[in-house]
Design a protein around this motif. Sequence first.
Motif, PDB file in Angstrom:
ATOM      1  N   LEU A   6       0.832  -1.198   0.000  1.00  0.00           N
ATOM      2  CA  LEU A   6       0.000   0.000   0.000  1.00  0.00           C
ATOM      3  C   LEU A   6       0.867   1.249   0.000  1.00  0.00           C
ATOM      4  CD1 LEU A   6      -2.812   1.205   0.109  1.00  0.00           C
ATOM      5  CD2 LEU A   6      -2.738   1.030   2.594  1.00  0.00           C
ATOM      6  N   SER A   7       1.941   1.239   0.784  1.00  0.00           N
ATOM      7  CA  SER A   7       2.847   2.374   0.829  1.00  0.00           C
ATOM      8  C   SER A   7       3.478   2.605  -0.529  1.00  0.00           C
ATOM      9  CB  SER A   7       3.940   2.142   1.876  1.00  0.00           C
ATOM     10  OG  SER A   7       3.387   2.044   3.166  1.00  0.00           O
ATOM     11  N   HIS A   9       2.256   1.813  -3.454  1.00  0.00           N
ATOM     12  CA  HIS A   9       1.259   2.322  -4.389  1.00  0.00           C
ATOM     13  C   HIS A   9       1.018   3.805  -4.159  1.00  0.00           C
ATOM     14  CE1 HIS A   9      -2.734   2.873  -6.290  1.00  0.00           C
ATOM     15  NE2 HIS A   9      -2.236   2.035  -7.178  1.00  0.00           N
ATOM     16  N   ARG A  10       0.915   4.211  -2.912  1.00  0.00           N
ATOM     17  CA  ARG A  10       0.721   5.630  -2.613  1.00  0.00           C
ATOM     18  C   ARG A  10       1.944   6.442  -3.017  1.00  0.00           C
ATOM     19  NH1 ARG A  10      -2.705   6.114   3.055  1.00  0.00           N
ATOM     20  NH2 ARG A  10      -4.583   5.092   2.254  1.00  0.00           N
ATOM     21  N   LYS A  11       3.123   5.853  -2.833  1.00  0.00           N
ATOM     22  CA  LYS A  11       4.349   6.524  -3.259  1.00  0.00           C
ATOM     23  C   LYS A  11       4.321   6.727  -4.771  1.00  0.00           C
ATOM     24  CE  LYS A  11       8.039   4.907  -1.419  1.00  0.00           C
ATOM     25  NZ  LYS A  11       9.173   3.996  -1.139  1.00  0.00           N
ATOM     26  N   LEU A  13       1.637   6.939  -6.700  1.00  0.00           N
ATOM     27  CA  LEU A  13       0.638   7.960  -7.015  1.00  0.00           C
ATOM     28  C   LEU A  13       1.196   9.355  -6.776  1.00  0.00           C
ATOM     29  CD1 LEU A  13      -2.613   6.408  -5.469  1.00  0.00           C
ATOM     30  CD2 LEU A  13      -2.056   6.624  -7.898  1.00  0.00           C
ATOM     31  N   LEU A  14       1.905   9.531  -5.662  1.00  0.00           N
ATOM     32  CA  LEU A  14       2.476  10.839  -5.343  1.00  0.00           C
ATOM     33  C   LEU A  14       3.525  11.244  -6.375  1.00  0.00           C
ATOM     34  CD1 LEU A  14       2.718  13.236  -3.402  1.00  0.00           C
ATOM     35  CD2 LEU A  14       4.396  11.907  -2.101  1.00  0.00           C
ATOM     36  N   SER A 281      -7.634   6.689  -8.596  1.00  0.00           N
ATOM     37  CA  SER A 281      -6.583   6.596  -7.582  1.00  0.00           C
ATOM     38  C   SER A 281      -7.169   6.215  -6.227  1.00  0.00           C
ATOM     39  CB  SER A 281      -5.827   7.926  -7.475  1.00  0.00           C
ATOM     40  OG  SER A 281      -5.185   8.241  -8.702  1.00  0.00           O
ATOM     41  N   VAL A 282      -8.281   6.857  -5.839  1.00  0.00           N
ATOM     42  CA  VAL A 282      -8.935   6.544  -4.573  1.00  0.00           C
ATOM     43  C   VAL A 282      -9.411   5.092  -4.564  1.00  0.00           C
ATOM     44  CG1 VAL A 282     -10.943   7.037  -3.118  1.00  0.00           C
ATOM     45  CG2 VAL A 282      -9.602   8.921  -4.072  1.00  0.00           C
ATOM     46  N   VAL A 285      -6.403   2.674  -4.175  1.00  0.00           N
ATOM     47  CA  VAL A 285      -5.869   2.677  -2.808  1.00  0.00           C
ATOM     48  C   VAL A 285      -6.783   1.882  -1.878  1.00  0.00           C
ATOM     49  CG1 VAL A 285      -5.416   4.134  -0.808  1.00  0.00           C
ATOM     50  CG2 VAL A 285      -4.550   4.809  -3.036  1.00  0.00           C
ATOM     51  N   ARG A 286      -8.092   2.105  -1.990  1.00  0.00           N
ATOM     52  CA  ARG A 286      -9.045   1.383  -1.132  1.00  0.00           C
ATOM     53  C   ARG A 286      -9.025  -0.107  -1.442  1.00  0.00           C
ATOM     54  NH1 ARG A 286     -14.847   4.070  -0.727  1.00  0.00           N
ATOM     55  NH2 ARG A 286     -14.974   2.346   0.763  1.00  0.00           N
ATOM     56  N   SER A 289      -5.976  -1.635   0.022  1.00  0.00           N
ATOM     57  CA  SER A 289      -6.098  -1.672   1.478  1.00  0.00           C
ATOM     58  C   SER A 289      -6.968  -2.848   1.921  1.00  0.00           C
ATOM     59  CB  SER A 289      -6.715  -0.360   1.976  1.00  0.00           C
ATOM     60  OG  SER A 289      -6.867  -0.373   3.375  1.00  0.00           O
TER      61      SER A 289
END
Length: 295
Positions: A6-7, A9-11, A13-14, A281-282, A285-286, A289
């Motif tokens: 998850l980290s 994937h968020r990285k 996206l950022l 993106s949301v 992430v969900r 998760s």
Amino acid sequence: MFPTALSDHRKGLLLTAIGGLALSVDIPLMRLADGELWSILAARSIATLGVTLLAAAALRIAKGRWPVLVPGWPGLVTGLLYSLTTVVFLLAVFNTSTANVVFIVAFNPMFAALLSWIFLKERPALATLIAMAAMTFGVGLIVRDGLSGGHLFGDAMALLTAFMIAAAITISRASRREMGFVSLLSTVLPAAVGLISVMPAGGFSIEHPAWILFNGAVMMPLALWCLATGPRYLSAPEVGMFYLLETVLAPIWVWLIFAETPAPMTLVGGGILVAAIAAHSVWMVRRKSIVQMAG
């Protein structure tokens, strides 16, 4: 503390969001520089290449070893694709309408999805396909009044641009290697092409060179590095979607800087693009998760 997947994937996206945002100011900064096209290309590419070499040298001094500049054959092929993309894109711009170029290059995420499906066995999620369809519709609204026919060569070059970007992203995704410096060093070919073009004309012709130097030394390295690093953490279609931020945001920056009001359909289409990227993106992430919690 987030799970590693998850980290990552968020990285991703950022990074790709920052890259897309930085890329979106490219055209406004080139217009602020107010120069001849080949002079702009050469100055921007040389500035990016210079900053890249300085950064590599600084890392060598700080860490006692050179960073990975070109990670093997995947890096070499990816760098060649990025280099050729800039040249082919210019051929498209010179040989067809801007609207045609923007619309055709927007097929980049679809090519990325197809290549990933065939070669990486990464079947795109239904949400990704829906997001890409919505984004294509949004781009269509933005350029619908400017689409024209009779420019087969230019349209073919725009299509080749979209395909080569997708191929570069897919190779980066397959290798999972650090490709940040690859995209930066790929500016050597555009720099050479620009220099060859401006020298016979008597040198550079730029009214306000500070803007293009800022673009080449700061914004383009940031954009190229982030977008080239994104495939380590995101699927190729997801990275491709963030390239389209330039399509919607560049006209907004031009509006704010030059008071050139965009057409209503540009705002509507841009809203659809941004909404599609945000919703996708949301959702991703969900989804990740939930998968992590279930595991």
